[in-house]
Design a protein around this motif. Structure first.
Motif, short mmCIF file in Angstrom:
data_model
loop_
_atom_site.label_atom_id
_atom_site.label_comp_id
_atom_site.label_asym_id
_atom_site.label_seq_id
_atom_site.Cartn_x
_atom_site.Cartn_y
_atom_site.Cartn_z
N VAL A 192 0.76 -1.33 -0.03
CA VAL A 192 0.15 -0.04 0.02
C VAL A 192 0.97 1.30 -0.16
CG1 VAL A 192 -1.82 1.35 1.14
CG2 VAL A 192 -1.74 -1.39 1.34
N ARG A 193 0.53 2.28 -0.81
CA ARG A 193 1.45 3.24 -1.07
C ARG A 193 0.32 4.60 -0.99
NH1 ARG A 193 2.27 6.86 -5.14
NH2 ARG A 193 4.10 8.34 -5.04
N TRP A 194 0.77 5.56 -0.17
CA TRP A 194 -0.03 6.52 -0.13
C TRP A 194 0.33 7.47 -1.07
CZ3 TRP A 194 -4.34 7.59 3.15
CH2 TRP A 194 -4.42 6.53 4.15
N ALA A 195 -0.71 8.47 -1.68
CA ALA A 195 -0.48 9.43 -2.80
C ALA A 195 0.03 10.78 -2.49
CB ALA A 195 -1.94 9.42 -3.69
N TYR A 196 1.01 10.77 -1.86
CA TYR A 196 1.59 12.14 -1.52
C TYR A 196 1.58 12.99 -2.67
CZ TYR A 196 3.18 9.02 2.47
OH TYR A 196 3.27 8.18 3.52
N GLU A 197 1.68 12.81 -3.89
CA GLU A 197 1.66 13.67 -4.79
C GLU A 197 0.31 14.54 -4.94
OE1 GLU A 197 0.59 9.88 -6.56
OE2 GLU A 197 1.97 10.61 -5.13
N VAL A 198 -0.74 13.82 -4.28
CA VAL A 198 -1.82 14.38 -4.12
C VAL A 198 -2.17 15.23 -2.74
CG1 VAL A 198 -4.41 14.02 -3.89
CG2 VAL A 198 -3.27 13.13 -5.63
N LEU A 199 -1.76 14.48 -2.00
CA LEU A 199 -2.05 14.79 -0.36
C LEU A 199 -1.12 16.30 0.04
CD1 LEU A 199 -1.80 11.31 1.50
CD2 LEU A 199 -3.84 12.86 1.07
N ALA A 200 0.13 16.22 -0.45
CA ALA A 200 1.05 17.25 -0.05
C ALA A 200 0.50 18.67 -0.73
CB ALA A 200 2.43 16.99 -0.69
N PRO A 201 0.06 18.74 -1.98
CA PRO A 201 -0.41 19.96 -2.60
C PRO A 201 -1.72 20.31 -1.84
CG PRO A 201 -0.56 18.42 -4.29
CD PRO A 201 0.49 17.65 -3.25
N ALA A 202 -2.57 19.32 -1.59
CA ALA A 202 -4.09 19.72 -1.12
C ALA A 202 -3.72 20.07 0.57
CB ALA A 202 -4.95 18.40 -1.09
N ALA A 203 -3.22 19.54 1.17
CA ALA A 203 -2.65 20.14 2.57
C ALA A 203 -2.00 21.19 2.46
CB ALA A 203 -1.72 18.86 3.22
N ALA A 204 -1.14 21.69 1.63
CA ALA A 204 -0.65 23.07 1.46
C ALA A 204 -1.77 23.93 1.22
CB ALA A 204 0.63 23.03 0.49
N GLY A 205 -2.38 23.78 0.18
CA GLY A 205 -3.63 24.51 -0.08
C GLY A 205 -4.48 24.58 0.99
N ALA A 206 -4.82 23.87 1.77
CA ALA A 206 -5.84 24.06 3.05
C ALA A 206 -4.95 24.82 4.06
CB ALA A 206 -5.85 22.58 3.58
N VAL A 207 -3.56 24.66 4.30
CA VAL A 207 -3.05 25.54 5.39
C VAL A 207 -3.01 27.01 4.79
CG1 VAL A 207 -0.75 26.00 6.44
CG2 VAL A 207 -1.68 23.50 6.26
N LEU A 208 -2.51 27.20 3.64
CA LEU A 208 -2.54 28.55 3.25
C LEU A 208 -3.93 29.12 3.14
CD1 LEU A 208 -0.90 30.76 2.03
CD2 LEU A 208 -1.12 29.69 -0.27
N LEU A 209 -5.09 28.50 2.86
CA LEU A 209 -6.39 29.12 3.00
C LEU A 209 -6.85 29.41 4.43
CD1 LEU A 209 -9.02 29.79 1.23
CD2 LEU A 209 -9.56 27.31 1.42
N ALA A 210 -6.31 28.36 5.36
CA ALA A 210 -6.72 28.88 6.62
C ALA A 210 -6.08 29.93 7.07
CB ALA A 210 -6.54 27.41 7.52
N VAL A 211 -4.80 29.94 6.83
CA VAL A 211 -3.84 31.09 7.17
C VAL A 211 -4.59 32.49 6.75
CG1 VAL A 211 -1.62 32.35 7.06
CG2 VAL A 211 -1.81 30.01 7.53
N LEU A 212 -4.74 32.65 5.38
CA LEU A 212 -5.39 33.76 4.66
C LEU A 212 -6.77 33.92 5.39
CD1 LEU A 212 -4.40 33.05 0.99
CD2 LEU A 212 -3.33 34.89 2.44
N LEU A 213 -7.50 33.09 5.75
CA LEU A 213 -8.88 33.38 6.30
C LEU A 213 -8.89 33.71 7.87
CD1 LEU A 213 -10.91 30.36 5.00
CD2 LEU A 213 -11.25 32.83 4.29
N ALA A 214 -7.78 33.60 8.34
CA ALA A 214 -7.47 33.90 9.74
C ALA A 214 -7.10 35.27 9.68
CB ALA A 214 -6.51 32.89 10.43
N VAL A 215 -6.18 35.52 8.85
CA VAL A 215 -5.61 36.98 8.92
C VAL A 215 -6.65 37.95 8.43
CG1 VAL A 215 -4.05 38.61 7.31
CG2 VAL A 215 -3.33 36.22 8.15
#
Length: 220
Positions: A192-215
């Motif tokens: 079993v291999r996790w799809a980090y090529e999908v998870l990494a950019p999605a997680a980065a987008g979620a963190v960036l969006l959360a930071v922008l909304l908090a600001v």
């Protein structure tokens, strides 16, 4: 619900055996439409947006695009003489046939391993409507008359008359598991291999969006 995938023409694998590929055409068409819409919204926001709007939209796109690809273009199932390879939205599972206990289609298509694990086949979605249509075709075929004769032509092209495409695909995979489970080339361990090529950019987008909304909320 998206229509079940249609098996592609078999292609030789590394051992010369034929490989069957199952994908959902409806899901890929839907994914293309969503990507086009996301692209149009993003370009429009970057060119015409003011203040933090372009950044918010870019962060949202960074989150959304990998998820759209993961759930529409990514799912696929490959089956050859050695193994069953399942590519789901966030994982890729490689199952040598010796590890496959059963393949079933209830409300979703699933494969069960000898160790008791269960994995869903995202690229073979089950359609209850297509099951009803297949049952009606089978009933007409058994009733005789012109409709029955018309169904005979369909039977010539379908080795399992009265069976929905998803159920037929699952039946083919189950037959391969039963036939190849003891083959020497089909032995091995589940990987079993996790799809980090999908998870990494999605997680980065979620963190960036959360930071922008908090600001944005903090500055009012």
């Amino acid at each position: 619900m998206t229509p079940p995938d249609q098996p592609a023409q078999p292609a030789p694998d590394a051992d010369g055996a034929h490989e069957r590929v199952h994908r959902s055409t409806g899901a890929m068409v839907g994914g293309a439409v969503m990507l086009a819409l996301a692209g149009w919204i993003t370009v429009d926001a970057v060119l015409r947006g003011e203040g933090r709007t372009p950044w918010l939209v870019l962060a949202g796109a960074l989150l959304a695009v990998p998820l759209i690809v993961a759930f529409t273009f990514r799912p696929a199932v490959w089956a050859d003489g050695r193994r069953l390879r399942i590519r789901n939205p966030f994982r890729t599972i490689v199952l040598p046939w010796s590890t496959v206990a059963d393949v079933r289609a209830g409300y979703s298509s699933e494969v069960f391993t000898e160790g008791g694990d269960k994995y869903q086949l995202w690229s073979i979605p089950v359609s209850l409507r297509q099951r009803k249509q297949a049952a009606r075709r089978q009933a007409r075929a058994g009733s005789g008359g012109p409709r029955g004769r018309a169904q005979d032509h369909t039977r010539h092209h379908d080795s399992r008359p009265g069976t929905a495409p998803a159920d037929q695909a699952v039946a083919e995979l189950r037959e391969m598991a039963e036939r190849l489970g003891s083959a020497p080339q089909a032995q091995g361990e589940v990987r079993v291999r996790w799809a980090y090529e999908v998870l990494a950019p999605a997680a980065a987008g979620a963190v960036l969006l959360a930071v922008l909304l908090a600001v944005l909320l903090a500055t009012g």
